[in-house]
Design an enzyme around this catalytic site. Structure first.
Site, PDB file in Angstrom:
ATOM      1  N   GLU A   1       0.793  -1.242   0.000  1.00 24.28           N
ATOM      2  CA  GLU A   1       0.000   0.000   0.000  1.00 24.28           C
ATOM      3  C   GLU A   1       0.823   1.290   0.000  1.00 24.28           C
ATOM      4  O   GLU A   1       0.525   2.216   0.768  1.00 24.28           O
ATOM      5  CB  GLU A   1      -0.976  -0.016   1.193  1.00 24.28           C
ATOM      6  CG  GLU A   1      -1.908  -1.223   1.161  1.00 24.28           C
ATOM      7  CD  GLU A   1      -2.863  -1.285   2.363  1.00 24.28           C
ATOM      8  OE1 GLU A   1      -2.708  -0.480   3.300  1.00 24.28           O
ATOM      9  OE2 GLU A   1      -3.771  -2.145   2.346  1.00 24.28           O
TER      10      GLU A   1
ATOM     11  N   ASN B   1       1.917  -4.692  -3.319  1.00 22.44           N
ATOM     12  CA  ASN B   1       0.547  -5.163  -3.113  1.00 22.44           C
ATOM     13  C   ASN B   1      -0.341  -3.980  -2.720  1.00 22.44           C
ATOM     14  O   ASN B   1       0.067  -3.129  -1.935  1.00 22.44           O
ATOM     15  CB  ASN B   1       0.606  -6.180  -1.949  1.00 22.44           C
ATOM     16  CG  ASN B   1      -0.644  -6.957  -1.698  1.00 22.44           C
ATOM     17  OD1 ASN B   1      -1.180  -7.581  -2.618  1.00 22.44           O
ATOM     18  ND2 ASN B   1      -1.114  -6.955  -0.459  1.00 22.44           N
TER      19      ASN B   1
ATOM     20  N   HIS C   1     -10.223  -6.423  -2.218  1.00 24.02           N
ATOM     21  CA  HIS C   1     -11.280  -6.315  -1.201  1.00 24.02           C
ATOM     22  C   HIS C   1     -12.459  -5.609  -1.877  1.00 24.02           C
ATOM     23  O   HIS C   1     -12.467  -4.379  -2.000  1.00 24.02           O
ATOM     24  CB  HIS C   1     -10.787  -5.539   0.020  1.00 24.02           C
ATOM     25  CG  HIS C   1      -9.702  -6.244   0.759  1.00 24.02           C
ATOM     26  ND1 HIS C   1      -9.928  -7.449   1.410  1.00 24.02           N
ATOM     27  CD2 HIS C   1      -8.391  -5.949   0.939  1.00 24.02           C
ATOM     28  CE1 HIS C   1      -8.789  -7.841   1.971  1.00 24.02           C
ATOM     29  NE2 HIS C   1      -7.848  -6.962   1.699  1.00 24.02           N
TER      30      HIS C   1
ATOM     31  N   GLU D   1      -5.857 -11.042  -1.611  1.00 19.48           N
ATOM     32  CA  GLU D   1      -6.689 -10.917  -0.389  1.00 19.48           C
ATOM     33  C   GLU D   1      -8.175 -10.847  -0.733  1.00 19.48           C
ATOM     34  O   GLU D   1      -8.928 -10.094  -0.108  1.00 19.48           O
ATOM     35  CB  GLU D   1      -6.290  -9.651   0.404  1.00 19.48           C
ATOM     36  CG  GLU D   1      -4.820  -9.572   0.746  1.00 19.48           C
ATOM     37  CD  GLU D   1      -4.422  -8.345   1.555  1.00 19.48           C
ATOM     38  OE1 GLU D   1      -5.312  -7.629   2.054  1.00 19.48           O
ATOM     39  OE2 GLU D   1      -3.209  -8.105   1.678  1.00 19.48           O
TER      40      GLU D   1
ATOM     41  N   ASP E   1     -11.927 -10.748  -0.986  1.00 24.27           N
ATOM     42  CA  ASP E   1     -13.205 -10.954  -0.310  1.00 24.27           C
ATOM     43  C   ASP E   1     -14.217 -10.006  -0.947  1.00 24.27           C
ATOM     44  O   ASP E   1     -13.842  -9.020  -1.579  1.00 24.27           O
ATOM     45  CB  ASP E   1     -13.146 -10.831   1.229  1.00 24.27           C
ATOM     46  CG  ASP E   1     -12.483  -9.585   1.766  1.00 24.27           C
ATOM     47  OD1 ASP E   1     -12.455  -8.559   1.068  1.00 24.27           O
ATOM     48  OD2 ASP E   1     -11.994  -9.636   2.914  1.00 24.27           O
TER      49      ASP E   1
HETATM   50  C1  XIL Z   1      -6.154  -6.983   8.080  1.00 25.48           C
HETATM   51  C2  XIL Z   1      -6.445  -8.197   8.951  1.00 25.48           C
HETATM   52  O1  XIL Z   1      -7.316  -9.053   8.255  1.00 25.48           O
HETATM   53  C3  XIL Z   1      -7.071  -7.754  10.257  1.00 25.48           C
HETATM   54  O2  XIL Z   1      -7.166  -8.865  11.150  1.00 25.48           O
HETATM   55  C4  XIL Z   1      -6.229  -6.650  10.910  1.00 25.48           C
HETATM   56  O3  XIL Z   1      -6.921  -6.147  12.036  1.00 25.48           O
HETATM   57  C5  XIL Z   1      -5.971  -5.515   9.944  1.00 25.48           C
HETATM   58  O4  XIL Z   1      -5.371  -6.038   8.764  1.00 25.48           O
HETATM   59  N1  XIL Z   1      -4.903  -5.026   3.561  1.00 25.48           N
HETATM   60  C6  XIL Z   1      -3.872  -5.838   3.968  1.00 25.48           C
HETATM   61  C7  XIL Z   1      -4.079  -6.798   5.075  1.00 25.48           C
HETATM   62  O5  XIL Z   1      -2.804  -5.839   3.326  1.00 25.48           O
HETATM   63  O6  XIL Z   1      -2.909  -6.996   5.840  1.00 25.48           O
HETATM   64  C8  XIL Z   1      -5.200  -6.370   5.964  1.00 25.48           C
HETATM   65  O7  XIL Z   1      -5.435  -7.397   6.926  1.00 25.48           O
HETATM   66  C9  XIL Z   1      -6.447  -6.071   5.162  1.00 25.48           C
HETATM   67  C10 XIL Z   1      -6.185  -4.941   4.205  1.00 25.48           C
END
Ligand code: XIL
Length: 313
Positions: free
Chosen positions: A129, A170, A206, A234, A236
Site C-alpha cells: 500500500e 501489493n 477487497h 486478499e 473478499d
Molecule cells: C487486516 C487483517 O485481516 C485484520 O485482522 C487486521 O486487524 C488488519 O489487517 N490489507 C492488507 C491486510 O494488506 O494486511 C489487511 O489485513 C487487510 C487490508
C-alpha cells in the site's frame, strides 16, 4: 467431491487463504484450511508489529506456527508483509530516524525476516500500500524520510536478503483500470526501467458485491504485458448483513468472474481469499454493517460463492 485445493492443484494455480496462528488449534478451522487451500498467507502474524515489536527484539512464535502448519500440509506460503505504514510499531513510525538510520532499520527487518524463511517462503509482499486513494504516494515514515525511493530501496534489500524469492508490491482498489492502478502502472514501469528487482504485483481485491470492475482483465493484462506476474492476494466480496439470498447469488457471480478472469490471463498465478470462514473475517470489524464476504460461511458451510469458485477452477 473434489475440494478447491484439488482443482487448483490440477490447474497448476494457487488457491490460497489467510490464516491466524491463534485459530490453528480449532479443528474445523485447521481441517478446512488444509483441505480447501494449497497456499496460505499470514493474516497478521508476519507483520512488522508482530515480528519485531521492539527494536532488535524479534518474536517468531505466531509466524512460525503458520509456516509449520503450511509445511505439514504441503502448502505454499506467501509472505505478507515487510514494509507497510500500518501495523507498524511506534518505534519505527515515530522513531525520528534519519534516512540512513531508517534504511538500516528496514534492511535489518527485511534481511532478518526473509532470511529466517528463505527456502520456505518463496513469494513476498515486500511493500504494501505505498500509494493512497488519491493515486499519490501515501504519507508514511518511509515516504517522509526517504521519498519515493523507499519502494526501490525495499525491493533491492529484499532481493539481497533472498535472491530466490519473488518480490511483489501489493495494494487495494487497483483491480480495474483507474487513477490508482494507473499510478501503479507508472510506478512499476519506472522501477523496471531502473532495473529494480520486482517480479509482480498483488491485487488485494477487497471488493463490494456487484462491483467487480469491468476492466479487471484489461488491467491484469497491462501488468503481465510488462513481464510481471499478477496475483489476487486478499480476495473478499462484502455485502450488507444479514445477507440476502440475492446478494449471495450476486456474490457467487462476482467470485466466478474474479477467478475466471485471473485464470484466463497467463501470468495471473492464482487467487487467495482473505480468510477461511465468515466467522473470522476482518470485514465486520472494519466495515460497519457489512460481512459475509468469503466463500465459506460462519458454520463452515459452502456458500454459492464456494460453488462458483469450484466451477471456475
Ligand atoms: C487486516 C487483517 O485481516 C485484520 O485482522 C487486521 O486487524 C488488519 O489487517 N490489507 C492488507 C491486510 O494488506 O494486511 C489487511 O489485513 C487487510 C487490508
Amino acid at each position: 467431491e473434489e475440494t478447491l485445493r484439488d482443482l487448483a492443484d490440477q490447474r497448476g494455480v494457487f488457491m490460497g487463504t489467510a490464516l491466524a496462528s491463534h485459530r490453528l488449534g480449532e479443528a474445523q478451522y485447521a481441517e478446512t484450511a488444509s483441505a480447501e487451500f494449497n497456499s496460505v498467507t499470514h493474516e497478521n502474524d508476519l507483520k512488522w508489529e508482530a515480528v519485531q515489536p521492539q527494536r532488535g527484539q524479534y518474536s517468531w512464535a505466531g509466524a512460525d506456527r503458520v509456516v509449520d502448519f503450511a509445511e505439514a500440509n504441503g502448502q505454499d506460503v506467501h509472505g505478507h508483509t515487510l514494509v507497510w505504514h500500518s501495523q507498524l510499531p511506534s518505534w519505527v513510525s515515530g522513531g525520528g530516524f534519519t534516512a540512513d538510520e531508517l534504511l538500516a532499520v528496514m534492511d535489518d527487518h527485511i534481511s532478518t525476516t526473509m532470511g529466517r524463511y528463505a527456502g520456505r517462503i518463496d513469494t513476498w509482499d515486500v511493500v504494501n500500500e505505498p500509494i493512497g486513494d488519491d493515486a499519490r504516494f501515501r504519507d508514511s515514515v518511509f515516504h517522509r524520510t526517504l521519498g519515493e525511493d523507499f519502494v526501490a530501496e525495499s525491493l533491492r534489500m529484499a532481493r539481497a536478503a533472498d535472491p530466490a524469492a519473488e518480490l511483489y508490491i501489493n495494494d487495494y482498489s487497483i483491480d480495474g483500470v483507474n487513477a490508482k492502478s494507473d499510478a501503479y502502472y507508472d510506478l512499476v514501469v519506472d522501477l523496471l526501467d531502473q532495473g529494480v528487482p520486482l517480479d509482480g504485483i498483488g491485487f488485494q481485491s477487497h471488493l463490494i458485491v456487484g462491483q467487480v470492475p469491468a476492466s479487471m482483465r484489461q488491467n491484469i493484462e497491462r501488468f503481465t504485458d510488462l513481464g510481471l506476474k499478477v496475483r489476487i492476494t486478499e480476495l473478499d466480496i462484502r455485502m450488507n448483513v444479514p445477507a440476502s439470498q440475492a446478494d449471495l447469488e450476486r456474490q457467487a457471480d462476482d467470485y466466478r468472474e474474479v477467478v475466471t478472469t485471473c485464470l484466463e490471463v497467463d501470468g495471473c498465478t492464482g487467487v487467495t481469499v482473505w480468510g477461511v470462514t465468515d466467522a473470522y473475517s476482518w470485514v465486520p470489524d472494519h466495515f460497519d454493517g457489512q460481512g459475509a464476504a468469503l466463500p465459506i460461511d460462519e458454520s463452515y458451510q459452502p456458500k454459492p460463492a464456494y460453488w462458483a469458485v469450484h466451477e471456475a477452477l
